[in-house]
Design an enzyme around this catalytic site. Structure first.
Site, short mmCIF file in Angstrom:
data_model
loop_
_atom_site.label_atom_id
_atom_site.label_comp_id
_atom_site.label_asym_id
_atom_site.label_seq_id
_atom_site.Cartn_x
_atom_site.Cartn_y
_atom_site.Cartn_z
N ASP A 64 0.85 -1.20 0.00
CA ASP A 64 0.00 0.00 0.00
C ASP A 64 0.88 1.25 0.00
OD1 ASP A 64 -2.24 1.61 0.23
OD2 ASP A 64 -2.41 1.35 2.40
N LYS A 66 0.43 3.96 -1.86
CA LYS A 66 -0.34 5.19 -2.10
C LYS A 66 0.47 6.20 -2.91
CE LYS A 66 -3.45 5.00 1.86
NZ LYS A 66 -2.88 3.93 2.68
N GLY A 209 -5.98 -3.07 10.83
CA GLY A 209 -4.69 -2.92 11.48
C GLY A 209 -4.80 -2.93 12.98
O1 C5P Z 1 -5.29 0.49 12.01
P1 C5P Z 1 -6.36 0.57 10.97
O2 C5P Z 1 -7.30 -0.61 10.96
O3 C5P Z 1 -7.06 1.89 10.94
O4 C5P Z 1 -5.51 0.44 9.62
C1 C5P Z 1 -5.99 0.76 8.39
C2 C5P Z 1 -4.88 0.62 7.39
O5 C5P Z 1 -5.45 0.88 6.12
C3 C5P Z 1 -3.72 1.59 7.57
O6 C5P Z 1 -2.53 0.86 7.28
C4 C5P Z 1 -3.94 2.66 6.54
O7 C5P Z 1 -2.75 3.14 5.98
C5 C5P Z 1 -4.74 1.90 5.47
N1 C5P Z 1 -5.64 2.72 4.65
C6 C5P Z 1 -6.62 3.53 5.16
N2 C5P Z 1 -7.40 4.28 4.32
C7 C5P Z 1 -7.25 4.21 3.00
C8 C5P Z 1 -6.27 3.37 2.48
C9 C5P Z 1 -5.49 2.61 3.34
O8 C5P Z 1 -6.82 3.57 6.37
N3 C5P Z 1 -8.04 4.88 2.21
#
Ligand code: C5P
Length: 235
Positions: A64, A66, A209
């Site tokens: 990821d 981005k 996460g």
């Molecule tokens: O800890 P949590 O469950 O919030 O993690 C979400 C993960 O998804 C993080 O690694 C974050 O970078 C990723 N992410 C996000 N929103 C997006 C794309 C990826 O939260 N639009």
């Protein structure tokens, strides 16, 4: 709908700088998840070698990154990342048409467009000078991704139903912002839903996460997530 194998939907966001910490967690949970999501925190610290080192867990990898830059830079960055042969790499859709067109369709790796971050809400859009609703903004970004031949997008679980009605089953919808209904809402994620609702509404991959990585008992946290998916798929 009956979900027999809830674990295949579940990609854990391994947001660690220290690879040893990532390995320690994966030794405990790798049999209970469907994939690994590696983001900037991990990649900036550990690079391609770090990604390769986690291949021993035999799970699909979503890198990821981005990416969001001028077309040539993004294209070359993707070529560099392809050395690790991840299953998915992400780019920001608002990098624009030219950037998206130059990078789409790779042989072994799906290029996924990030639409609107799940940490943003209506007020954030206004502060960025974007005066349309969240669904309209997301729809516009995803249309661009699809027209530029990307194979899926990251969106919030709130937009799943709307996007599933428009795009075919093989257009991958990946959703972060997943929280169990009884969890405390005290972090940066704003557009959220439960794992079970996200799967019911058409998510192909749940990115989760902190509910796992910050739990005292990560396997128990995963069990609760899987139970929620199974319970809601029976309704
Ligand atoms: O800890 P949590 O469950 O919030 O993690 C979400 C993960 O998804 C993080 O690694 C974050 O970078 C990723 N992410 C996000 N929103 C997006 C794309 C990826 O939260 N639009």
């Amino acid at each position: 709908m009956i979900v027999l194998n809830a674990k295949k939907f579940l990609y854990c966001a391994i947001d660690y700088k220290e690879i040893e910490e990532a390995e320690r967690l994966l030794c405990i949970i790798s049999h209970a998840i469907g994939g690994i999501k590696l983001g900037l925190e991990f990649f900036i610290s550990n690079g391609i070698n770090g990604v390769n080192r986690l291949k021993k867990f035999n799970l699909p990898i979503f890198l990821d990154l981005k990416l969001h830059d001028i077309p040539n830079t993004v294209s070359e960055a993707i070529n560099a990342a392809l050395i690790a042969k991840p299953d998915f790499i992400s780019v920001h859709i608002n990098g624009g048409t030219e950037m998206l067109k130059i990078i789409s369709k790779k042989e072994e790796t799906k290029i996924i467009g990030v639409s609107m971050l799940t940490s943003l809400d209506e007020r954030d859009l206004v502060s960025l000078g974007i005066n349309i609703s969240i669904p309209d903004y997301v729809k516009r970004l995803v249309k661009l991704a699809s027209e530029c031949d990307l194979e899926g997008v990251v969106c919030s679980p709130n937009e799943l139903k709307m996007l599933r009605e428009i795009y075919p089953k093989d257009f991958v919808l990946i959703t972060p912002g997943i929280r169990l209904e009884n969890s405390k809402k005290n972090d940066d994620q704003k557009r959220i839903s439960s794992p079970g609702d996200a799967i019911k509404n058409g998510s192909d991959i749940l990115i989760i996460g902190r509910p796992i990585t910050r739990s005292k008992d990560p396997l128990f946290a995963i069990q609760n997530i899987q139970d929620d998916i199974i319970k809601k798929s029976k309704r």
